[in-house]
Design a protein around this motif. Structure first.
Motif, PDB file in Angstrom:
ATOM      1  N   LEU A 169      -3.649  -3.901  -0.185  1.00 35.91           N
ATOM      2  CA  LEU A 169      -2.419  -4.299   0.499  1.00 35.91           C
ATOM      3  C   LEU A 169      -2.557  -5.682   1.096  1.00 35.91           C
ATOM      4  O   LEU A 169      -3.572  -6.003   1.718  1.00 35.91           O
ATOM      5  CB  LEU A 169      -2.086  -3.287   1.610  1.00 35.91           C
ATOM      6  N   ILE A 191       6.790   1.478   5.279  1.00 36.24           N
ATOM      7  CA  ILE A 191       5.895   2.402   4.584  1.00 36.24           C
ATOM      8  C   ILE A 191       6.538   3.786   4.642  1.00 36.24           C
ATOM      9  O   ILE A 191       6.746   4.341   5.726  1.00 36.24           O
ATOM     10  CB  ILE A 191       4.504   2.427   5.218  1.00 36.24           C
ATOM     11  N   ARG A 250      10.267  -5.435   2.254  1.00 33.65           N
ATOM     12  CA  ARG A 250       9.518  -4.747   1.203  1.00 33.65           C
ATOM     13  C   ARG A 250       9.307  -3.295   1.596  1.00 33.65           C
ATOM     14  O   ARG A 250       9.139  -2.985   2.773  1.00 33.65           O
ATOM     15  CB  ARG A 250       8.167  -5.445   1.016  1.00 33.65           C
ATOM     16  N   LEU A 277       6.995   0.137   0.695  1.00 40.50           N
ATOM     17  CA  LEU A 277       5.801   0.693   0.053  1.00 40.50           C
ATOM     18  C   LEU A 277       5.826   2.207   0.238  1.00 40.50           C
ATOM     19  O   LEU A 277       6.292   2.702   1.260  1.00 40.50           O
ATOM     20  CB  LEU A 277       4.533   0.115   0.674  1.00 40.50           C
ATOM     21  N   LEU A 334      -1.175   3.937  -2.493  1.00 43.38           N
ATOM     22  CA  LEU A 334      -0.046   3.117  -2.069  1.00 43.38           C
ATOM     23  C   LEU A 334       0.609   2.458  -3.276  1.00 43.38           C
ATOM     24  O   LEU A 334      -0.075   1.855  -4.114  1.00 43.38           O
ATOM     25  CB  LEU A 334      -0.532   2.049  -1.089  1.00 43.38           C
ATOM     26  N   TYR A 335       1.927   2.572  -3.343  1.00 46.30           N
ATOM     27  CA  TYR A 335       2.683   1.999  -4.458  1.00 46.30           C
ATOM     28  C   TYR A 335       3.833   1.151  -3.915  1.00 46.30           C
ATOM     29  O   TYR A 335       4.379   1.435  -2.842  1.00 46.30           O
ATOM     30  CB  TYR A 335       3.287   3.112  -5.334  1.00 46.30           C
ATOM     31  N   ALA A 336       4.220   0.145  -4.706  1.00 48.55           N
ATOM     32  CA  ALA A 336       5.456  -0.571  -4.393  1.00 48.55           C
ATOM     33  C   ALA A 336       6.616   0.369  -4.662  1.00 48.55           C
ATOM     34  O   ALA A 336       6.582   1.176  -5.604  1.00 48.55           O
ATOM     35  CB  ALA A 336       5.581  -1.816  -5.251  1.00 48.55           C
TER      36      ALA A 336
END
Length: 232
Positions: free
Chosen positions: A31, A41, A215, A217, A224-226
């Motif tokens: 990250l 998040i 953004r 996540l 962890l992914y976009a």
């Protein structure tokens, strides 16, 4: 270290001791968070969101991997150094406001400054400024027990920004509020992010708030992914 980033995490994992074996909550998290960025998040309960936020806030340390803050290796810091780092660089907002009922709104917001040894006059002046930024200056002299839920959370946000942190970490800041009040609190956080160029990291189930961030996540099974969201 890229100067554009405030946080850089590499290979971060976190394990906790379970009844029979270790439970891995985070695995191989990579990250980067840019200065002034607003990051949401999201993820299901138990996905590791709060654990990740605690690692960013040095409230816990990873089982493996590196966490750098503007070039400083946070994992290598001792407990006293981590506490000093938190007080100087970070502000925290939680789902529960944790205000002290025996004090006024102004006294609650000024508390971090007083604890840090700041002269009372300066701490109160800063507290008034912080309350003005969250549109709560007119409630400064009121006991916090008289504030609504949304007002208490805004007071907690004012307290979090009193010492001018570079990063604001928020864990479910709208979780205990109704939809409209939660929207107002979320807008306050985003306004502070813009006005103060303060990096904002929010753990949330509130998808409306998440959509407004720069953004998104998603944590899933500790990874962890976009996350791409449709913006309203």
């Amino acid at each position: 270290m890229n100067d554009a980033y405030v946080y850089e995490l590499s290979g971060v994992a976190k394990e906790f001791a379970g009844p029979a074996e270790k439970v891995r909550v985070l695995r191989n998290v990579e990250l980067r968070i840019a200065r002034g960025e607003a990051v949401a998040i999201i993820g299901a309960s138990g996905s590791g969101k709060t654990t990740l936020l605690h690692l960013l806030g040095t409230l816990d340390t990873p089982s493996q991997g590196t966490i750098r803050f503007e070039g400083t290796d946070l994992v290598s810091l001792g407990a006293t150094q981590r506490a000093r780092f938190r007080n100087r660089e970070l502000g925290f907002v939680f789902q529960q406001h944790h205000l002290l009922p025996e004090f006024t709104t102004l006294e609650n917001v000024a508390m971090p400054g007083l604890i840090a040894g700041m002269p009372r006059k300066e701490a109160y002046a800063r507290a008034l400024d912080a309350l003005a930024r969250v549109s709560l200056a007119e409630r400064a002299g009121f006991d916090v027990t008289t504030l609504s839920g949304g007002e208490r959370q805004r007071a907690a946000i004012a307290r979090a920004i009193l010492l001018g942190p570079r990063v604001l970490l928020a864990d479910e800041p709208t979780g205990s509020l109704d939809e409209e009040t939660g929207r107002q609190v979320g807008d306050v956080l985003l306004q502070l992010n813009r006005d103060l160029e303060m990096t904002l990291v929010v753990v949330t189930h509130n998808l409306e708030l998440a959509r407004k961030m720069d953004r998104q996540l998603e944590l899933h099974s500790g990874e962890l992914y976009a996350h791409t969201m449709c913006h309203a």
